[in-house]
Every structure is written in C-alpha cells, then in structure tokens.
Design a protein around this motif. Structure first.
Motif, PDB file in Angstrom:
ATOM      1  N   LYS A  75      62.166  57.175  28.384  1.00 13.08           N
ATOM      2  CA  LYS A  75      61.282  58.216  28.896  1.00 13.08           C
ATOM      3  C   LYS A  75      59.851  57.757  29.168  1.00 13.08           C
ATOM      4  N   PRO A  76      59.183  57.084  28.233  1.00 15.60           N
ATOM      5  CA  PRO A  76      57.764  56.785  28.471  1.00 15.60           C
ATOM      6  C   PRO A  76      57.551  55.815  29.629  1.00 15.60           C
ATOM      7  N   LYS A  77      56.499  56.076  30.380  1.00 13.64           N
ATOM      8  CA  LYS A  77      56.049  55.115  31.375  1.00 13.64           C
ATOM      9  C   LYS A  77      55.289  54.042  30.595  1.00 13.64           C
ATOM     10  N   VAL A  78      55.549  52.787  30.894  1.00 17.06           N
ATOM     11  CA  VAL A  78      54.887  51.686  30.183  1.00 17.06           C
ATOM     12  C   VAL A  78      54.018  50.915  31.171  1.00 17.06           C
ATOM     13  N   VAL A  79      52.724  50.834  30.840  1.00 18.55           N
ATOM     14  CA  VAL A  79      51.770  50.090  31.653  1.00 18.55           C
ATOM     15  C   VAL A  79      51.260  48.930  30.806  1.00 18.55           C
ATOM     16  N   PHE A  80      51.649  47.712  31.186  1.00 18.55           N
ATOM     17  CA  PHE A  80      51.119  46.534  30.501  1.00 18.55           C
ATOM     18  C   PHE A  80      49.650  46.409  30.851  1.00 18.55           C
ATOM     19  N   CYS A  81      48.834  46.129  29.859  1.00 19.30           N
ATOM     20  CA  CYS A  81      47.395  45.976  30.033  1.00 19.30           C
ATOM     21  C   CYS A  81      47.024  44.675  29.334  1.00 19.30           C
ATOM     22  N   THR A  82      46.829  43.601  30.111  1.00 21.39           N
ATOM     23  CA  THR A  82      46.743  42.288  29.498  1.00 21.39           C
ATOM     24  C   THR A  82      45.929  41.308  30.327  1.00 21.39           C
ATOM     25  N   ALA A  98      58.882  47.539  32.208  1.00 19.46           N
ATOM     26  CA  ALA A  98      57.529  48.057  32.412  1.00 19.46           C
ATOM     27  C   ALA A  98      57.471  48.762  33.766  1.00 19.46           C
ATOM     28  N   ASP A  99      56.615  49.762  33.852  1.00 19.34           N
ATOM     29  CA  ASP A  99      56.483  50.527  35.093  1.00 19.34           C
ATOM     30  C   ASP A  99      55.308  50.051  35.947  1.00 19.34           C
ATOM     31  N   GLU A 100      54.301  49.479  35.301  1.00 24.37           N
ATOM     32  CA  GLU A 100      53.114  49.041  36.035  1.00 24.37           C
ATOM     33  C   GLU A 100      52.382  48.010  35.188  1.00 24.37           C
ATOM     34  N   TYR A 101      51.362  47.404  35.772  1.00 26.52           N
ATOM     35  CA  TYR A 101      50.684  46.265  35.166  1.00 26.52           C
ATOM     36  C   TYR A 101      49.209  46.345  35.540  1.00 26.52           C
ATOM     37  N   VAL A 102      48.320  46.270  34.567  1.00 29.65           N
ATOM     38  CA  VAL A 102      46.884  46.294  34.839  1.00 29.65           C
ATOM     39  C   VAL A 102      46.219  45.139  34.093  1.00 29.65           C
ATOM     40  N   MET A 103      45.263  44.510  34.751  1.00 33.56           N
ATOM     41  CA  MET A 103      44.584  43.361  34.160  1.00 33.56           C
ATOM     42  C   MET A 103      43.361  43.793  33.343  1.00 33.56           C
ATOM     43  N   LYS A 104      43.129  43.093  32.230  1.00 30.85           N
ATOM     44  CA  LYS A 104      41.891  43.257  31.477  1.00 30.85           C
ATOM     45  C   LYS A 104      40.852  42.334  32.095  1.00 30.85           C
ATOM     46  N   PRO A 105      39.600  42.712  32.129  1.00 32.54           N
ATOM     47  CA  PRO A 105      39.096  44.034  31.747  1.00 32.54           C
ATOM     48  C   PRO A 105      39.416  45.058  32.836  1.00 32.54           C
ATOM     49  N   PHE A 106      39.533  46.302  32.434  1.00 35.22           N
ATOM     50  CA  PHE A 106      39.842  47.375  33.370  1.00 35.22           C
ATOM     51  C   PHE A 106      38.762  48.446  33.263  1.00 35.22           C
ATOM     52  N   ASP A 107      38.695  49.293  34.264  1.00 38.75           N
ATOM     53  CA  ASP A 107      37.751  50.413  34.231  1.00 38.75           C
ATOM     54  C   ASP A 107      38.524  51.716  34.444  1.00 38.75           C
ATOM     55  N   ARG A 108      37.808  52.805  34.418  1.00 40.32           N
ATOM     56  CA  ARG A 108      38.431  54.121  34.517  1.00 40.32           C
ATOM     57  C   ARG A 108      39.207  54.278  35.821  1.00 40.32           C
ATOM     58  N   GLU A 109      38.593  53.850  36.928  1.00 42.70           N
ATOM     59  CA  GLU A 109      39.228  54.020  38.231  1.00 42.70           C
ATOM     60  C   GLU A 109      40.535  53.229  38.323  1.00 42.70           C
TER      61      GLU A 109
END
Length: 121
Positions: A75-82, A98-109
C-alpha cells in the motif's frame, strides 16, 4: 490527513523532512533505521514512506524488500531520499518496489513534486 513515515538515520534530515511534510498537511512519524520503521509499519501502515538508502541495522533496500512482503506492505508509496544517484541504484530501487526517487539535499518544491507524481500530494 495523509500519513508519512520518514526513515533516516540523520536526525537533522528527519527534522527537515518533518517540517516540509507538515507544511504539506501530512501527519509525520519518524524512524532512525529500517528495523524501527518496519515495527512502526506493523502497527500502522503509512500512506507514504520517505526512505534513506544507507542506514545502520537495516538499510533502505532491506526495509523496502521486507515491507513489500508483509500484509498491507504494498500500500504505501515509497520515495527513496538519498545521496546515491547512480543509474544502477535508481534502477535497483524501482525494481525493489520504490515508487519514486529524490536526491539529497532536497527542498519543499522538489519533495512536493515527487509526492504529486506518486499521487500523495
């Protein structure tokens, strides 16, 4: 209100993510590693998991693989943040569920955009 579990061994990252997510109207909980996160999910499955890759005890990939095998774990959407940005890492994360991937550092947008992509914003 949607729920998000922030899983990261960095207290600073958890605090920053919590602040951003709360401004996006999420109810936020935190875990310092994958094992702690799995315990929390067994008690209450979140809508979204914001997941670090490299953590002690249980890595993000180990957590993700375990999560997807438990009842309700699909059920949960998983967003890797790494900080792991290699094509191989991203492909492995998506293949593991995983459903999506975001790089650190990240911002609100950036985070808001990723949450919209997975249908949770």
């Amino acid at each position: 209100m949607k729920t998000c579990l922030v899983v990261d061994d960095s207290k600073v990252i958890r605090k920053v993510a919590r602040h951003i997510l709360e401004t996006l109207d999420f109810n936020v909980s935190e875990a310092a590693d994958g094992s702690e996160a799995l315990d929390q999910c067994s008690r209450a499955m979140p809508d979204v998991v914001l997941l670090d890759w490299n953590m002690p005890v249980m890595s993000g990939m180990e957590f993700l693989c375990a999560l997807r095998t438990v009842e309700g774990g699909s059920k949960p959407k998983v967003v890797f943040c790494t900080t792991e940005n290699g094509r191989g890492h991203i492909q492995a994360a998506i293949e593991a569920g995983a459903d999506e991937y975001v790089m650190k550092p990240f911002d609100r947008e950036t985070l808001h955009s990723k949450l919209q992509i997975v249908g949770c914003a």
